[in-house]
Design a protein around this motif. Sequence first.
Motif, PDB file in Angstrom:
ATOM      1  N   GLU A   1       0.863  -1.214   0.052  1.00 34.44           N
ATOM      2  CA  GLU A   1       0.052  -0.172  -0.123  1.00 34.44           C
ATOM      3  C   GLU A   1       0.834   1.308   0.009  1.00 34.44           C
ATOM      4  O   GLU A   1       0.368   1.966  -0.497  1.00 34.44           O
ATOM      5  N   ALA A   2       2.075   1.127   0.566  1.00 31.07           N
ATOM      6  CA  ALA A   2       2.822   2.499   0.836  1.00 31.07           C
ATOM      7  C   ALA A   2       4.262   2.660   0.167  1.00 31.07           C
ATOM      8  O   ALA A   2       5.040   3.310   0.227  1.00 31.07           O
ATOM      9  N   ASN A   3       4.870   1.093   0.082  1.00 31.92           N
ATOM     10  CA  ASN A   3       6.125   0.876  -0.419  1.00 31.92           C
ATOM     11  C   ASN A   3       7.035   1.355   0.791  1.00 31.92           C
ATOM     12  O   ASN A   3       8.109   1.979   0.476  1.00 31.92           O
TER      13      ASN A   3
ATOM     14  N   ASN B   1      10.120   4.016   0.517  1.00 36.21           N
ATOM     15  CA  ASN B   1      10.697   3.791  -0.776  1.00 36.21           C
ATOM     16  C   ASN B   1       9.930   4.702  -2.015  1.00 36.21           C
ATOM     17  O   ASN B   1       8.883   5.343  -1.632  1.00 36.21           O
ATOM     18  N   TYR B   2      10.373   4.784  -2.804  1.00 41.33           N
ATOM     19  CA  TYR B   2       9.743   5.622  -4.092  1.00 41.33           C
ATOM     20  C   TYR B   2       8.056   5.206  -3.898  1.00 41.33           C
ATOM     21  O   TYR B   2       7.838   3.795  -4.180  1.00 41.33           O
ATOM     22  N   PHE B   3       7.181   6.210  -4.037  1.00 37.46           N
ATOM     23  CA  PHE B   3       5.635   5.645  -3.975  1.00 37.46           C
ATOM     24  C   PHE B   3       5.098   6.044  -5.684  1.00 37.46           C
ATOM     25  O   PHE B   3       5.286   6.997  -6.027  1.00 37.46           O
ATOM     26  N   GLU B   4       4.511   4.939  -6.052  1.00 45.04           N
ATOM     27  CA  GLU B   4       3.608   5.063  -7.279  1.00 45.04           C
ATOM     28  C   GLU B   4       2.273   4.755  -7.110  1.00 45.04           C
ATOM     29  O   GLU B   4       1.926   3.365  -6.452  1.00 45.04           O
TER      30      GLU B   4
ATOM     31  N   GLU C   1      -2.667   7.674  -2.661  1.00 46.70           N
ATOM     32  CA  GLU C   1      -1.404   8.560  -1.791  1.00 46.70           C
ATOM     33  C   GLU C   1      -1.086   7.901  -0.536  1.00 46.70           C
ATOM     34  O   GLU C   1      -1.575   7.218  -0.013  1.00 46.70           O
ATOM     35  N   ARG C   2       0.160   8.449  -0.185  1.00 45.41           N
ATOM     36  CA  ARG C   2       0.480   8.149   1.134  1.00 45.41           C
ATOM     37  C   ARG C   2       0.796   9.580   1.910  1.00 45.41           C
ATOM     38  O   ARG C   2       1.296  10.447   1.129  1.00 45.41           O
TER      39      ARG C   2
END
Length: 163
Positions: free
Chosen positions: A77-79, A119-122, A129-130
């Motif tokens: 969900e958030a990486n 980490n990078y979020f996509e 969103e996070r």
Amino acid sequence: MNPTEQCVFDGRTIHLTWVASSSYPSGTPISQVSGFCIDDKNHFLLVKNKREWAFPGGHPEKEESAEETLIREVREEANVSLDSYKLIGYMDVSDPDNDSVEGKHYIQLRYLAKIGNVNYFEKEFETTERKLVTIDEFSKYITWINSPTGKGQIDALKNAMKL
């Protein structure tokens, strides 16, 4: 006394009881595992899904432990990876009109978790969103946080943070 409340979810009336505990009853189905994930600046991770802002978490997969569920869901969900975690309690749910896989009585576990790597979020799947927020900002994002069981969870979270 454990805080209790009644609410409507997906058109069903459910009964909730918050139990602050470092263990949970074996044999009761677990429908959800969620984390109050905190960074080293005392900010908590929130994710925005199809419905609303939430603490990361989800349903256990077959043969998966609660801790494995927590780690997987936070990553999906958030990486974000977790360095550590501990159970702070569970929601005991009576859902008499539920005919799905969870059944009519189940629990939802809550953990306090220490964030490792962000980490990078996509945007993928259900998470769009996070965000990292302070505990005082929860009520801006989490609709149930000031309910009786929400307040019980926050009390348990604050007590766990003191340790």
